[in-house]
Design an enzyme around this catalytic site. Structure first.
Site, PDB file in Angstrom:
ATOM      1  N   ASN A 173      20.701  81.404 -12.059  1.00 52.91           N
ATOM      2  CA  ASN A 173      21.031  82.255 -13.209  1.00 52.91           C
ATOM      3  C   ASN A 173      22.449  82.011 -13.722  1.00 52.91           C
ATOM      4  O   ASN A 173      23.084  82.915 -14.269  1.00 52.91           O
ATOM      5  CB  ASN A 173      20.853  83.737 -12.849  1.00 52.91           C
ATOM      6  N   TYR A 230      34.797  85.502  10.371  1.00 54.28           N
ATOM      7  CA  TYR A 230      34.169  86.228   9.269  1.00 54.28           C
ATOM      8  C   TYR A 230      34.725  87.655   9.205  1.00 54.28           C
ATOM      9  O   TYR A 230      34.552  88.445  10.130  1.00 54.28           O
ATOM     10  CB  TYR A 230      32.651  86.274   9.432  1.00 54.28           C
ATOM     11  N   LEU A 278      22.421  78.302  -1.699  1.00 51.31           N
ATOM     12  CA  LEU A 278      22.244  78.744  -3.084  1.00 51.31           C
ATOM     13  C   LEU A 278      23.537  78.620  -3.888  1.00 51.31           C
ATOM     14  O   LEU A 278      23.644  79.148  -4.984  1.00 51.31           O
ATOM     15  CB  LEU A 278      21.745  80.196  -3.115  1.00 51.31           C
TER      16      LEU A 278
END
Length: 305
Positions: free
Chosen positions: A228, A52, A217
């Site tokens: 959205n 990461y 998500l």
């Protein structure tokens, strides 16, 4: 926030975790605020990986919080290793070196959980188990698990390690449900009936492992959030309606859908936005009926037989 046990390890933590992949985009002060907000919301497991930010995410985390101080007893530090440039590596040498480098970046003597990141087809189970035993003996890692592995791969390693692996970190979201779809479409001639993972959902539940849901998500292969998103009007309409009824954010609604599964499951959210993190934590207190769960599943574009 509700607490869960990680596998059968005896380690207890909030049922939502924070993934630190994007922490390299923050400075130390911003990262500290993210960590504090998470802990105040009941999020105590922080998920890292040696890749990461090419190690920078672990470095920023280590600068943001003193992992030799009083906060350490309230935190579960997890990291992953095994992905290298263009290949995977579960050799003893690489695992031990990766852990030592992660600990140095994080500024701590040990991590609570180490996961192997993606399967290595060239893994020698006995050699990998030797790495685990050495790291445990030296006090550098307490518990072990895997990521993105099917039941046969898990058992191959467990047999050599002679101990249980406590975590399997897998992609799961309302918009990525192949491990659920196959269970609805047994013995049918459609794409959803294809068992792509060897029955991971049932296997994980039966073995008492914790399923850590990455990208909870996101849609596709980290193609972006579905919340959205104009590409997915039906599922957003259903989530917004549910969220309004429960008085929570649509983020919490989407995570509550995962938490409704009757197994040890822990969504790993990747947001570095403190407001969104606090909103996500509300999922732990949301009650979802069977009818509401199925309504959201269908709104995500899934057909029931």
């Amino acid at each position: 926030m509700k607490q869960i046990e990680i596998g059968t390890s005896g380690v207890h933590t909030g049922e939502i975790a924070l993934g630190c992949m994007r922490m390299n985009q923050l400075n130390a002060a911003e990262a500290e605020k993210v960590i504090r907000t998470s802990m105040e919301a009941g999020i105590t497991l922080f998920d890292h990986a040696d890749i990461y930010g090419k190690g920078e995410s672990e470095e920023i985390f280590g600068k943001a919080v003193d992992l030799n101080g009083p906060d350490r007893q309230h935190m579960i530090i997890q990291s992953k290793c095994g992905i290298r440039g263009g290949f995977f590596d579960f050799s003893k040498e690489h695992i031990v070196r990766s852990v030592e480098e992660s600990l140095k970046r994080l500024g701590t003597d040990y991590m609570d959980i180490l996961l192997l990141h993606r399967p290595d087809a060239l893994m020698e189970p006995e050699e990998t188990a030797e790495a685990f035993h050495q790291l445990r003996r030296e006090g550098k890692v307490t518990h072990f698990g895997v990521s993105n592995q099917h039941p046969g791969q898990v058992e191959l390693l467990e047999d050599a390690f002679d101990e249980k692996l406590h975590v399997n970190q897998l992609q799961l979201s309302l918009m990525h449900t192949p491990m659920i779809d196959a269970g609805f479409n047994v013995n049918m001639r459609n794409d959803a009936a294809v068992n792509r993972d060897g029955g991971l959902l049932e296997y994980t539940r039966k073995r008492g492992m914790t399923l850590q849901a990455w990208s909870p998500l996101q849609h596709g292969m980290i193609e972006g959030p579905f919340l959205n998103n104009d590409q997915f009007p039906e599922v957003n309409k259903a989530l917004d309606s549910f969220a309004e009824k429960k008085g929570v954010t649509n983020t919490a609604a989407a995570l509550a859908w995962i938490l409704r599964l009757p197994l040890s499951v822990q969504p790993v959210i990747g947001s570095m936005n403190t407001e969104r993190i606090a909103g996500a934590a509300e999922a732990s207190n949301v009650k979802m009926t069977r009818e509401e769960w199925y309504e959201l599943y269908r709104a995500a574009g899934n057909d029931l037989p």
